[in-house]
Design a protein around this motif. Sequence first.
Motif, PDB file in Angstrom:
ATOM      1  N   HIS A 227       0.841  -1.194   0.000  1.00  0.00           N
ATOM      2  CA  HIS A 227       0.000   0.000   0.000  1.00  0.00           C
ATOM      3  C   HIS A 227       0.881   1.251   0.000  1.00  0.00           C
ATOM      4  CE1 HIS A 227      -2.484   3.164   1.910  1.00  0.00           C
ATOM      5  NE2 HIS A 227      -3.483   2.569   1.257  1.00  0.00           N
ATOM      6  N   PRO A 228       0.617   2.250  -0.834  1.00  0.00           N
ATOM      7  CA  PRO A 228      -0.579   2.474  -1.658  1.00  0.00           C
ATOM      8  C   PRO A 228      -0.492   1.952  -3.083  1.00  0.00           C
ATOM      9  CG  PRO A 228       0.721   4.468  -1.607  1.00  0.00           C
ATOM     10  CD  PRO A 228       1.458   3.479  -0.754  1.00  0.00           C
ATOM     11  N   PHE A 229       0.415   0.979  -3.357  1.00  0.00           N
ATOM     12  CA  PHE A 229       0.468   0.269  -4.634  1.00  0.00           C
ATOM     13  C   PHE A 229       0.714   1.220  -5.812  1.00  0.00           C
ATOM     14  CE2 PHE A 229      -2.694  -1.853  -1.817  1.00  0.00           C
ATOM     15  CZ  PHE A 229      -1.894  -2.914  -1.431  1.00  0.00           C
ATOM     16  N   ARG A 230       1.875   1.853  -5.789  1.00  0.00           N
ATOM     17  CA  ARG A 230       2.252   2.761  -6.885  1.00  0.00           C
ATOM     18  C   ARG A 230       3.442   2.195  -7.638  1.00  0.00           C
ATOM     19  NH1 ARG A 230      -0.908   7.126  -6.087  1.00  0.00           N
ATOM     20  NH2 ARG A 230      -1.422   7.719  -3.943  1.00  0.00           N
ATOM     21  N   LEU A 231       3.474   2.449  -8.943  1.00  0.00           N
ATOM     22  CA  LEU A 231       4.531   1.950  -9.812  1.00  0.00           C
ATOM     23  C   LEU A 231       4.994   3.025 -10.775  1.00  0.00           C
ATOM     24  CD1 LEU A 231       3.420  -1.604 -11.056  1.00  0.00           C
ATOM     25  CD2 LEU A 231       5.363  -1.094  -9.586  1.00  0.00           C
ATOM     26  N   ASP A 232       6.243   2.921 -11.225  1.00  0.00           N
ATOM     27  CA  ASP A 232       6.697   3.731 -12.349  1.00  0.00           C
ATOM     28  C   ASP A 232       6.043   3.197 -13.625  1.00  0.00           C
ATOM     29  OD1 ASP A 232       8.355   5.263 -10.726  1.00  0.00           O
ATOM     30  OD2 ASP A 232      10.034   3.848 -10.932  1.00  0.00           O
ATOM     31  N   GLU A 233       5.902   4.059 -14.591  1.00  0.00           N
ATOM     32  CA  GLU A 233       5.197   3.688 -15.825  1.00  0.00           C
ATOM     33  C   GLU A 233       5.823   2.482 -16.514  1.00  0.00           C
ATOM     34  OE1 GLU A 233       2.376   4.651 -17.308  1.00  0.00           O
ATOM     35  OE2 GLU A 233       1.971   5.841 -15.502  1.00  0.00           O
ATOM     36  N   GLU A 234       7.173   2.401 -16.512  1.00  0.00           N
ATOM     37  CA  GLU A 234       7.838   1.304 -17.223  1.00  0.00           C
ATOM     38  C   GLU A 234       7.605  -0.051 -16.571  1.00  0.00           C
ATOM     39  OE1 GLU A 234      11.113   3.172 -14.562  1.00  0.00           O
ATOM     40  OE2 GLU A 234       9.396   3.851 -15.753  1.00  0.00           O
ATOM     41  N   ASP A 235       7.077  -0.059 -15.344  1.00  0.00           N
ATOM     42  CA  ASP A 235       6.848  -1.316 -14.628  1.00  0.00           C
ATOM     43  C   ASP A 235       5.393  -1.774 -14.677  1.00  0.00           C
ATOM     44  OD1 ASP A 235       9.556  -1.520 -13.780  1.00  0.00           O
ATOM     45  OD2 ASP A 235       9.146  -0.073 -12.181  1.00  0.00           O
ATOM     46  N   LYS A 236       4.557  -1.083 -15.427  1.00  0.00           N
ATOM     47  CA  LYS A 236       3.145  -1.440 -15.506  1.00  0.00           C
ATOM     48  C   LYS A 236       2.918  -2.370 -16.695  1.00  0.00           C
ATOM     49  CE  LYS A 236       1.656   2.905 -13.368  1.00  0.00           C
ATOM     50  NZ  LYS A 236       0.889   4.175 -13.533  1.00  0.00           N
ATOM     51  N   TYR A 237       2.607  -3.635 -16.383  1.00  0.00           N
ATOM     52  CA  TYR A 237       2.418  -4.640 -17.428  1.00  0.00           C
ATOM     53  C   TYR A 237       0.963  -4.790 -17.838  1.00  0.00           C
ATOM     54  CZ  TYR A 237       7.204  -6.061 -16.310  1.00  0.00           C
ATOM     55  OH  TYR A 237       8.559  -6.089 -16.106  1.00  0.00           O
ATOM     56  N   ILE A 238       0.036  -4.327 -16.979  1.00  0.00           N
ATOM     57  CA  ILE A 238      -1.382  -4.375 -17.313  1.00  0.00           C
ATOM     58  C   ILE A 238      -2.013  -3.035 -16.952  1.00  0.00           C
ATOM     59  CG2 ILE A 238      -1.640  -6.870 -17.033  1.00  0.00           C
ATOM     60  CD1 ILE A 238      -2.776  -6.380 -14.248  1.00  0.00           C
ATOM     61  N   ASP A 239      -3.195  -2.795 -17.501  1.00  0.00           N
ATOM     62  CA  ASP A 239      -3.902  -1.548 -17.217  1.00  0.00           C
ATOM     63  C   ASP A 239      -4.504  -1.572 -15.817  1.00  0.00           C
ATOM     64  OD1 ASP A 239      -3.364  -0.566 -19.769  1.00  0.00           O
ATOM     65  OD2 ASP A 239      -5.198  -1.433 -20.616  1.00  0.00           O
ATOM     66  N   GLU A 240      -4.753  -0.391 -15.278  1.00  0.00           N
ATOM     67  CA  GLU A 240      -5.446  -0.298 -13.999  1.00  0.00           C
ATOM     68  C   GLU A 240      -6.865  -0.844 -14.128  1.00  0.00           C
ATOM     69  OE1 GLU A 240      -5.772   3.314 -11.847  1.00  0.00           O
ATOM     70  OE2 GLU A 240      -3.614   3.695 -11.748  1.00  0.00           O
ATOM     71  N   TYR A 241      -7.357  -1.361 -13.040  1.00  0.00           N
ATOM     72  CA  TYR A 241      -8.767  -1.727 -12.962  1.00  0.00           C
ATOM     73  C   TYR A 241      -9.568  -0.433 -12.849  1.00  0.00           C
ATOM     74  CZ  TYR A 241     -12.976  -4.178 -11.409  1.00  0.00           C
ATOM     75  OH  TYR A 241     -14.246  -4.670 -11.303  1.00  0.00           O
ATOM     76  N   ASP A 242     -10.827  -0.492 -13.174  1.00  0.00           N
ATOM     77  CA  ASP A 242     -11.661   0.713 -13.143  1.00  0.00           C
ATOM     78  C   ASP A 242     -12.760   0.553 -12.098  1.00  0.00           C
ATOM     79  OD1 ASP A 242     -12.920   3.086 -13.658  1.00  0.00           O
ATOM     80  OD2 ASP A 242     -13.898   2.432 -15.500  1.00  0.00           O
ATOM     81  N   SER A 243     -12.521   1.101 -10.925  1.00  0.00           N
ATOM     82  CA  SER A 243     -13.534   1.120  -9.871  1.00  0.00           C
ATOM     83  C   SER A 243     -13.373   2.424  -9.104  1.00  0.00           C
ATOM     84  CB  SER A 243     -13.359  -0.078  -8.927  1.00  0.00           C
ATOM     85  OG  SER A 243     -12.233   0.114  -8.082  1.00  0.00           O
ATOM     86  N   LYS A 244     -14.179   2.609  -8.064  1.00  0.00           N
ATOM     87  CA  LYS A 244     -14.089   3.827  -7.260  1.00  0.00           C
ATOM     88  C   LYS A 244     -12.914   3.788  -6.285  1.00  0.00           C
ATOM     89  CE  LYS A 244     -19.033   4.940  -7.396  1.00  0.00           C
ATOM     90  NZ  LYS A 244     -20.278   5.147  -6.596  1.00  0.00           N
ATOM     91  N   SER A 245     -12.269   2.640  -6.179  1.00  0.00           N
ATOM     92  CA  SER A 245     -11.135   2.494  -5.266  1.00  0.00           C
ATOM     93  C   SER A 245      -9.821   2.545  -6.032  1.00  0.00           C
ATOM     94  CB  SER A 245     -11.226   1.173  -4.491  1.00  0.00           C
ATOM     95  OG  SER A 245     -10.023   0.908  -3.816  1.00  0.00           O
ATOM     96  N   GLY A 246      -9.101   3.639  -5.900  1.00  0.00           N
ATOM     97  CA  GLY A 246      -7.790   3.730  -6.528  1.00  0.00           C
ATOM     98  C   GLY A 246      -6.839   2.691  -5.982  1.00  0.00           C
ATOM     99  N   THR A 247      -7.015   2.348  -4.703  1.00  0.00           N
ATOM    100  CA  THR A 247      -6.162   1.330  -4.079  1.00  0.00           C
ATOM    101  C   THR A 247      -6.312  -0.016  -4.783  1.00  0.00           C
ATOM    102  OG1 THR A 247      -6.226   2.421  -1.915  1.00  0.00           O
ATOM    103  CG2 THR A 247      -5.724   0.068  -1.941  1.00  0.00           C
TER     104      THR A 247
END
Length: 620
Positions: A412-432
């Motif tokens: 938590h809070p589950f943050r990554l640099d752009e180059e380390d993102k292999y999949i898209d974010e999920y889409d819900s009201k919870s950014g976490t």
Amino acid sequence: MGKLKRANIVLPVIAVFLLWIKTYIVYKTSFTITIENFMQELILFINPISFLLFIFGISLFLKTEKSKMRYIFGTSLLLSLILYGNIVFYRFFTDFLTLPVLFQTTNFGDLGDSALTEIHWYDFLYFVDVAILYFVIRFFRKNVEFVPIKKVQRRAYFLLAAAMLFFNTGLAEAERPQLLTRTFDREILVKNLGTYNYHLYDIFLQSKSSAQRAMADGSELVDIDNYVRAKFVKPDPNMFGVAEGKNLIVVSLESLQSFVINNDVYGEEVTPFLNELINDSYYFENFYHQTGQGKTSDSEFLLENSLYPLSRGAVFFTHAGNELDAMAEKLGEKGYFTSTMHANNKSFWNRDIMYQAIGYDYFYSATDYNITPEISVGWGMKDSPFFDQSVELMKSMEKPFYTKMITLTNHHPFRLDEEDKYIDEYDSKSGTLNRYFQTVRYMDEALKEFFQKLKDEGLYENSIIVMYGDHYGISENHNEAMEQYLGKEVTPFVSAQLQRVPLFVHIPGVTNNGRGEVISKVGGQIDLKPTLLHLMGVNTKNDIQFGEDLFSPDHREFIVFRDGSFITREYVYTRDTCYSKETEEPIEDSYCEPYKEKVQKELGYSDKIINGDLLRFYED
């Protein structure tokens, strides 16, 4: 025009009223407190009153009006800060503060982004009553002449406070018999006693815990020793010693829950490597974390000692000087070089002190790694370079070795640099929750690279690799988003099932020769020590432990959570309700009743061992 005349009792009553109403509003809006009937709602509504009457009533004994007003305002501000501290803590941990947690100040500097994420711009609203009280006090100082309070009025005031206390505790005891002696659940304490009385009780427990060690003696171990010996299960002869002489690599997978395994986000697998690894490993699909407030450190404590964590704070802080009989020490006696690897500060969670009690030969901490801003994110070093550098360190270790690795990126809070993102974010009201899937996917990729690195450096074939989730990543505060992802309501039953974390036991030469297996039996982190030691050829028959070998055919499917909830093969007991696993619906409490005494006994015995430092008296 003269000043109005008012009794000294008016201002403290106003302060009581404002903080009482605010506390009840917080109960209903900021905490998820289960209310099952009118009686529980009434108790929740009145439980702040007695404490507030007593604490603000102290002002009635002060000599000057100035000191009284300062005391009332200062007390209101302090209690509001305590309440707000619980709110922020609850947002992530779904739990209430305890005194040992407040003592863990050495961790605060490392909390960084995680803590800031739980502080919201609108939080000033939690202090509106303090502002109102401030202006009321200013008005009173200008326009009101206080009349000295008579002894009979003061006596009546405190009689009312005492009456409210007895009324509250009487209702609570009727609703929850033996409330203070049987419960391990802080929500139940807050629901019945109130936030402020709960903190007073917590202080009492802390002082009691400190006294327990001084008063303890070896006689207390007799019943405990008899109990654990009676519940010992013999290891599977086909599995005992199957990894003897091999290196043992244990990987603590930060915040990894089982619901992501074999699951996807918009068609993209969240854990493709781990999904594939199931075919070449013993994979336990009904394995649960059992941590308390110590989170990762609690999972380490469970792994090494097969004792339950404490209900308050972290054993790593409160009892770091205890004598232990840990897995690392036992493997050290068998000729293993033992270590732990964590690219963070040595003092975080008091690890530099606690690891000495566990018996590690060396702690590879931040100073042993080449950590730069380019390979860091969130809580520190990224998992991929951490694994890469750790393998380099393993190459120079004495063989055989046992090392425990603690990952960081999926935190938590589950943050990554752009180059380390292999999949898209999920889409819900919870950014976490949205970001969680991305950091899990990154960790999965890092694990894939780790396995390959072990093979490239010639360490893979002669090692056993064990990986387990340390605790939940998504708390109950994100249930609405979880319901969207899961496609069903997150009931207390579902919430208990979400505490499952993955456990992989990968033994090259064994599981990758067609012997991989998905094992459905119920188990928990308490079972790790006897399971792993038996695989390494170390018998634990004489150990004081509460876990059972997961590979044993006699293993009982029964695990206990720190709050007193439990799970068996057929039932889930949580929040004072018994559920059928088959129907996922509440059933008669009589089905779960036979297990309750065992739950209380195990948690109670474990607490006695820790609080009394009883293992200093034990000789196997």
